[in-house]
Motif scaffolding. Structure first.
Motif, mmCIF file in Angstrom:
data_model
loop_
_atom_site.group_PDB
_atom_site.id
_atom_site.type_symbol
_atom_site.label_atom_id
_atom_site.label_comp_id
_atom_site.label_asym_id
_atom_site.label_seq_id
_atom_site.Cartn_x
_atom_site.Cartn_y
_atom_site.Cartn_z
ATOM 1 N N ILE A 1 0.838 -1.200 0.000
ATOM 2 C CA ILE A 1 0.000 0.000 0.000
ATOM 3 C C ILE A 1 0.876 1.255 0.000
ATOM 4 O O ILE A 1 0.577 2.244 -0.628
ATOM 5 C CB ILE A 1 -0.908 0.061 1.261
ATOM 6 N N ASN A 2 1.965 1.181 0.776
ATOM 7 C CA ASN A 2 2.798 2.372 0.924
ATOM 8 C C ASN A 2 4.226 1.965 1.291
ATOM 9 O O ASN A 2 4.421 1.087 2.129
ATOM 10 C CB ASN A 2 2.194 3.259 2.033
ATOM 11 N N SER A 3 5.192 2.588 0.646
ATOM 12 C CA SER A 3 6.586 2.322 1.003
ATOM 13 C C SER A 3 7.205 3.629 1.477
ATOM 14 O O SER A 3 7.389 4.560 0.685
ATOM 15 C CB SER A 3 7.324 1.762 -0.210
ATOM 16 N N GLY A 4 7.483 3.688 2.784
ATOM 17 C CA GLY A 4 8.084 4.895 3.357
ATOM 18 C C GLY A 4 9.600 4.784 3.329
ATOM 19 O O GLY A 4 10.162 3.913 2.660
ATOM 20 N N LYS A 5 10.275 5.675 4.088
ATOM 21 C CA LYS A 5 11.735 5.680 4.077
ATOM 22 C C LYS A 5 12.316 4.434 4.742
ATOM 23 O O LYS A 5 13.362 3.943 4.332
ATOM 24 C CB LYS A 5 12.260 6.945 4.773
ATOM 25 N N VAL A 6 11.630 3.918 5.786
ATOM 26 C CA VAL A 6 12.182 2.739 6.481
ATOM 27 C C VAL A 6 11.161 1.625 6.708
ATOM 28 O O VAL A 6 11.514 0.565 7.247
ATOM 29 C CB VAL A 6 12.831 3.121 7.840
ATOM 30 N N LYS A 7 9.905 1.849 6.323
ATOM 31 C CA LYS A 7 8.885 0.816 6.544
ATOM 32 C C LYS A 7 8.018 0.654 5.295
ATOM 33 O O LYS A 7 7.821 1.618 4.558
ATOM 34 C CB LYS A 7 7.976 1.185 7.729
ATOM 35 N N SER A 8 7.527 -0.578 5.097
ATOM 36 C CA SER A 8 6.600 -0.845 3.994
ATOM 37 C C SER A 8 5.297 -1.343 4.588
ATOM 38 O O SER A 8 5.299 -2.153 5.518
ATOM 39 C CB SER A 8 7.168 -1.915 3.068
ATOM 40 N N VAL A 9 4.185 -0.852 4.049
ATOM 41 C CA VAL A 9 2.864 -1.223 4.567
ATOM 42 C C VAL A 9 2.140 -2.056 3.506
ATOM 43 O O VAL A 9 2.063 -1.659 2.342
ATOM 44 C CB VAL A 9 2.031 0.031 4.913
ATOM 45 N N PHE A 10 1.633 -3.227 3.929
ATOM 46 C CA PHE A 10 0.941 -4.131 3.014
ATOM 47 C C PHE A 10 -0.502 -4.331 3.459
ATOM 48 O O PHE A 10 -0.804 -4.324 4.659
ATOM 49 C CB PHE A 10 1.635 -5.499 3.001
ATOM 50 N N ALA A 11 -1.375 -4.566 2.493
ATOM 51 C CA ALA A 11 -2.765 -4.912 2.795
ATOM 52 C C ALA A 11 -2.799 -6.342 3.353
ATOM 53 O O ALA A 11 -1.835 -7.105 3.201
ATOM 54 C CB ALA A 11 -3.597 -4.830 1.523
ATOM 55 N N THR A 12 -3.904 -6.676 4.030
ATOM 56 C CA THR A 12 -4.124 -8.051 4.513
ATOM 57 C C THR A 12 -5.505 -8.501 4.021
ATOM 58 O O THR A 12 -6.177 -7.771 3.295
ATOM 59 C CB THR A 12 -4.117 -8.111 6.056
ATOM 60 N N ASP A 13 -5.931 -9.685 4.467
ATOM 61 C CA ASP A 13 -7.280 -10.172 4.115
ATOM 62 C C ASP A 13 -8.355 -9.277 4.712
ATOM 63 O O ASP A 13 -9.487 -9.251 4.236
ATOM 64 C CB ASP A 13 -7.507 -11.583 4.692
ATOM 65 N N LYS A 14 -8.007 -8.593 5.812
ATOM 66 C CA LYS A 14 -8.999 -7.765 6.509
ATOM 67 C C LYS A 14 -8.885 -6.311 6.066
ATOM 68 O O LYS A 14 -7.791 -5.768 6.004
ATOM 69 C CB LYS A 14 -8.767 -7.840 8.020
ATOM 70 N N ASP A 15 -10.040 -5.660 5.868
ATOM 71 C CA ASP A 15 -10.065 -4.259 5.425
ATOM 72 C C ASP A 15 -9.490 -3.306 6.467
ATOM 73 O O ASP A 15 -9.052 -2.206 6.129
ATOM 74 C CB ASP A 15 -11.513 -3.810 5.151
ATOM 75 N N ASP A 16 -9.568 -3.723 7.747
ATOM 76 C CA ASP A 16 -9.164 -2.788 8.809
ATOM 77 C C ASP A 16 -7.793 -3.100 9.399
ATOM 78 O O ASP A 16 -7.428 -2.541 10.427
ATOM 79 C CB ASP A 16 -10.230 -2.764 9.915
ATOM 80 N N GLU A 17 -7.045 -4.015 8.768
ATOM 81 C CA GLU A 17 -5.707 -4.315 9.295
ATOM 82 C C GLU A 17 -4.651 -4.281 8.185
ATOM 83 O O GLU A 17 -4.949 -4.571 7.025
ATOM 84 C CB GLU A 17 -5.695 -5.701 9.958
ATOM 85 N N VAL A 18 -3.441 -3.905 8.585
ATOM 86 C CA VAL A 18 -2.319 -3.892 7.634
ATOM 87 C C VAL A 18 -1.131 -4.621 8.257
ATOM 88 O O VAL A 18 -1.085 -4.841 9.466
ATOM 89 C CB VAL A 18 -1.880 -2.442 7.280
ATOM 90 N N ILE A 19 -0.190 -4.979 7.382
ATOM 91 C CA ILE A 19 1.074 -5.541 7.852
ATOM 92 C C ILE A 19 2.157 -4.502 7.596
ATOM 93 O O ILE A 19 2.253 -3.951 6.496
ATOM 94 C CB ILE A 19 1.363 -6.873 7.128
ATOM 95 N N ILE A 20 2.922 -4.200 8.650
ATOM 96 C CA ILE A 20 3.995 -3.207 8.518
ATOM 97 C C ILE A 20 5.338 -3.923 8.632
ATOM 98 O O ILE A 20 5.622 -4.575 9.640
ATOM 99 C CB ILE A 20 3.887 -2.109 9.605
ATOM 100 N N GLU A 21 6.126 -3.812 7.576
ATOM 101 C CA GLU A 21 7.447 -4.431 7.581
ATOM 102 C C GLU A 21 8.491 -3.361 7.867
ATOM 103 O O GLU A 21 8.559 -2.348 7.174
ATOM 104 C CB GLU A 21 7.684 -5.057 6.208
ATOM 105 N N PHE A 22 9.263 -3.580 8.926
ATOM 106 C CA PHE A 22 10.332 -2.640 9.282
ATOM 107 C C PHE A 22 11.584 -3.075 8.523
ATOM 108 O O PHE A 22 12.108 -4.164 8.754
ATOM 109 C CB PHE A 22 10.607 -2.678 10.791
ATOM 110 N N ARG A 23 12.058 -2.228 7.604
ATOM 111 C CA ARG A 23 13.239 -2.592 6.809
ATOM 112 C C ARG A 23 14.525 -2.173 7.549
ATOM 113 O O ARG A 23 14.469 -1.511 8.574
ATOM 114 C CB ARG A 23 13.161 -1.913 5.433
ATOM 115 N N ASP A 24 15.664 -2.603 6.994
ATOM 116 C CA ASP A 24 16.945 -2.294 7.641
ATOM 117 C C ASP A 24 17.523 -0.951 7.183
ATOM 118 O O ASP A 24 18.679 -0.648 7.474
ATOM 119 C CB ASP A 24 17.961 -3.413 7.366
ATOM 120 N N ASP A 25 16.715 -0.160 6.483
ATOM 121 C CA ASP A 25 17.215 1.121 5.972
ATOM 122 C C ASP A 25 17.318 2.155 7.090
ATOM 123 O O ASP A 25 16.539 2.145 8.036
ATOM 124 C CB ASP A 25 16.268 1.672 4.894
ATOM 125 N N MET A 26 18.275 3.023 6.942
ATOM 126 C CA MET A 26 18.487 4.117 7.896
ATOM 127 C C MET A 26 18.670 5.367 7.061
ATOM 128 O O MET A 26 19.468 5.371 6.129
ATOM 129 C CB MET A 26 19.776 3.785 8.668
#
Ligand code: C5P
Length: 242
Positions: free
Chosen positions: A7-32
């Motif tokens: 859904i969104n890729s920020g400077k250090v985190k990526s946000v993904f959709a899930t099966d549920k409309d009201d929840e997301v998965i946030i991946e914390f990347r190793d970027d600084m």
């Protein structure tokens, strides 16, 4: 919970959709990154340390009456969270004067700020995150007065809770930045992360920096040791999943 489209890729985190409309998965990347994203490096396992630290802090805040987007930590660097429409305001609370405050105003570095300073910046790299006030916020249409009051009250409460939490770990909470968003029902929740990327943390005895300021100062080789030190001090053995 399956990760769906990005859904969104920020400077250090990526946000993904899930099966549920009201929840997301946030991946914390190793970027600084620093300087509005101008300097960028990769730090081994930084994403996981920040996600685990942030999850712990969000749990502590939740237990103390702060509504957050945190749902679960599904992998050390992957968080399940309530979906929020983020408010583009960086709410900064300062207990000790340092950083941009002493660069802009005649305050001596290290001065204790009583009461703490609360500041709101516009989250917009292209404008270099300028400081806001209530009338600018309302003119921009990014929050109402009622919402500004909620952000102020919540940020000051978070400060009180976290000063004590870090004090117990031998750490001074110098300042920090938080971001809020609205869930699918319109409730304002604390979002994003609270980690050594978004706080200034000093060792209570030595006043050594234990946060991203080391990276800003070019001390890249000291960054991960500092983050791991914070991790070791605030998590119990069972909570240490890295
Ligand atoms: O740089 P400055 O002194 O304004 O930062 C105040 C606090 O807000 C620091 O803890 C810093 O880590 C945090 N901050 C942030 N993201 C920004 C700006 C500041 O996390 N874009």
């Amino acid at each position: 919970m399956d990760k769906k489209e990005l859904i969104n890729s920020g400077k250090v985190k990526s946000v993904f959709a899930t099966d549920k409309d009201d929840e997301v998965i946030i991946e914390f990347r190793d970027d600084m990154t620093a300087g509005d994203g101008e300097r960028k490096e990769v730090m081994n396992d930084k994403g996981a340390y920040n996600a685990v630290i942030s999850a712990k802090i969000f749990k502590v805040l939740d237990e103390n009456g702060i509504a957050t987007q945190f749902v679960d930590l599904i992998e050390p660097n992957v968080m399940l969270a309530k979906k929020l429409e983020m408010i583009p305001i960086e709410v900064i609370v300062r207990n000790i004067a340092t950083g941009s405050l002493v660069r802009k105003y005649p305050l001596e570095d290290g001065t204790k700020l009583e009461p703490p300073i609360l500041q709101m910046d516009f989250k917009a790299d292209e404008y270099h995150d300028p400081m806001l006030n209530d009338s600018i916020i309302k003119s921009l249409g990014i929050a109402t007065q009622e919402e500004i009051d909620i952000l102020t009250e919540e940020a000051l409460k978070i400060n009180e809770i976290l000063i004590e939490f870090f004090e117990d770990a031998g750490i001074i909470l110098v300042d920090f930045k938080v971001e809020f968003g609205k869930d699918v029902n319109g409730n304002i929740l604390l979002g994003d992360e609270i980690s050594p990327d978004s706080c200034r943390l000093w060792d209570s005895k030595t006043l050594d920096m234990l946060d991203k300021e080391l990276f800003r100062k070019g001390k890249d080789d000291e960054v991960m040791d500092a983050y791991i030190e914070v991790y070791n001090r605030i998590l119990t053995d069972e909570e240490k999943v890295i």
